[in-house]
Write a protein that holds these residues in place. Structure first.
Motif: not given
Lengths: 336, 336
Positions: B238-240, B262-268, B281-285, B327-328
DNA sequence: GTGAAAGCGCTAACAC
DNA sequence: GTGTTAGCGCTTTCAC
């Protein structure tokens, strides 16, 4: 651990230093048996010719200087990587200096490379208008400018054909119905930026609104501020072209901050591709070129010039091409 | 145009070459009037000491070699720019070689730099496990590894403290409720990648699903394929976390192609910041660090080592820090 | 305080 | 075919 010298190899092989040198440099008229002995001795001592001493004697350093305005910019580092690829395979080393946009550091770097007796100089400098530059370059046996121009210099040059790519971008936007297209471009002290501005004006054949053309430093900040200003105009442009990758990053930041949707509220085109442009949602239209090839071409000009020092100045022109992705559509009806 | 030699300056000033050398090198016990004359003569002839000849005599080249696995990667070019900043200001030049990930080219580059008698070598190579590497490095007066490790070598090193940043990232994801976190990291032939994988495992204190950890070449393609594979699993993560900027670009491409949000289906989370991560979009952690500082620190270790050749090996550790952006979020309920 | 001379490691001219 | 010699431009003893 001291390294073996040619004299030690000579002693071990029971010959003179001159013969060792001949063998190692591939001079053909050497007795086969002697050659074998020399090679064996060199091998045993793990002999590596000293490049400094060789330079001293031959006047060639087999090193090429490369002065870049900003090594951290992926465009320039890709150019450098391309140049290194070619130069390395011909036995040359790349001496790189990054000026971080400071003309004074560029002058220092050029002077330092001169003292090192580099065989050639590749230049992608920030300020091609630095006074006295052309004269200072005359001491170099070969000078190659990458996307730069220098009056009064016989340098070889690699240029990008900015015109066609920019024209295609503008044509694309106009065909969609954009009348007010903004351009945010780099410093006028560099040919590349000038060429893009000129191409932009040409493409609009005189119908160019001066307020919509901004030039400045090639930085994210400049891109951000210029975009903010342009989009705050009473009649803001409906499309924006960013003249380089850093300016583009600033433009994207501004567009996000203003909560504008691309392409619905604003059409966008970037010059020089990047992960950001490719993977932006939506993917951004770009005027692209191959930066590695730019570097390879520069290296090839260097090698050609060193092989034939007296040949007339050469000029390599590499293409740019416009790639429409998904960042432009017809402009929204303007509310009056 | 031939350049002036020290002998010419000497003749013009009516002194010997030795005296010119003394003046130019700041030797204090020189008659003031003589000094003035020498300086004037040098000025008039636009004399520049020949660095090759100086190296020949002193054994110091005032050049530092830097071998990078991929100069075109903005991380490495930023490191190089940081190193150049420090080295340039101390009168050293940077001789850069990019191996494009090829261990053979790395060996060649190191050999070439040895022949050039560089005073020191900075290494951010692709394959720190190349056989015989440690021995070949012994001929260098100073070797600095950047985010690399070499058994049997007394090299100085600059490391990033990957652990804390990675732990913070994992903690953040776990706090949001992620149980299945995937990691796509680089080659195990580099300390940096190993450290990230190890930190990841530690952070999950043993609760690591081996199938969710992929390692490979540091490239966009690897990132893309690994992400595709991981997300195609029966129970996808669920997160990568992407272990470097290039892998991250590939991951983003895969996520787009799979039409995941991102992040609804997958956190990044990305390791090492980039325009792409910042402006996504959105800004990534990100687990971020300062690449310029890495380069500066490497250069400082070089200078320290040259100043004190016999001091014990030094180790500079620079921080990484996790920056949560957008992003998460908590993982979606899994449909069973 | 300054000059004369040697020599860093190599290659190119010249001799044989 | 191979050895001898000179010298690239500089710094560094060693004299004086």
């Amino acid at each position: 651990l001291r390294r073996a010298t040619i004299t030690q190899v000579a002693a071990r092989a029971g010959v003179s230093g001159a013969t060792v040198s001949r063998v190692l440099n591939g001079y053909p008229f050497v007795n086969d048996e002697v050659r074998t002995r020399v090679l064996a001795a060199a091998e045993e001592l793990d002999y590596r010719p000293d490049a400094v001493a060789r330079s001293m004697r031959t006047g060639e350093s087999r090193a090429i200087g490369f002065v870049v305005s900003d090594l951290a910019n992926p465009l320039f580092s890709a150019i450098a990587a391309g140049a290194d690829e070619i130069l390395h395979s011909s036995g040359y080393s790349l001496v790189l200096a990054s000026s971080a946009g400071d003309p004074e550091r560029e002058a220092e770097a050029i002077a330092a490379l001169g003292q090192r007796r580099v065989d050639a100089l590749i230049l992608s400098i920030a300020d091609e208008r630095a006074p006295g530059l052309a004269e200072r370059l005359r001491t170099f046996r070969s000078v190659v400018l990458v996307d730069r121009q220098l009056r009064g210099s016989r340098a070889d040059v690699v240029h990008s054909e900015h015109r066609l790519g920019m024209e295609a971008a503008v044509a694309h936007l106009r065909a969609l119905g954009h009348a007010d297209i903004g351009l945010i471009a780099g410093s006028q002290a560099q040919l590349g930026s000038r060429a893009r501005v000129r191409a932009f004006r040409n493409a609009l054949d005189g119908a160019v609104d001066q307020r919509l053309v901004r030039t400045g430093e090639l930085s994210r900040e400049t891109g951000y501020l210029a975009a903010q200003e342009l989009l705050a105009l009473d009649e803001p442009p409906s499309a924006l072209i960013a003249g380089n990758n850093q300016l583009f990053a600033g433009v994207v930041a501004a567009v996000h901050d203003l909560r504008l949707r691309v392409p619905d509220d604003l059409s966008l085109v970037a010059c020089d591709d990047s992960d950001l442009a490719r993977l932006h949602e939506p993917p951004i239209d770009v005027v692209d070129r191959d930066p590695y090839e730019l570097g390879r071409a520069a290296a090839q000009l260097v090698l050609a010039r060193l092989a034939e020092p007296e040949s007339p100045p050469r000029r390599t022109v590499l293409p740019t091409r416009f790639e429409a992705r998904a960042s432009s559509t017809a402009p929204a009806e303007r509310v009056r």
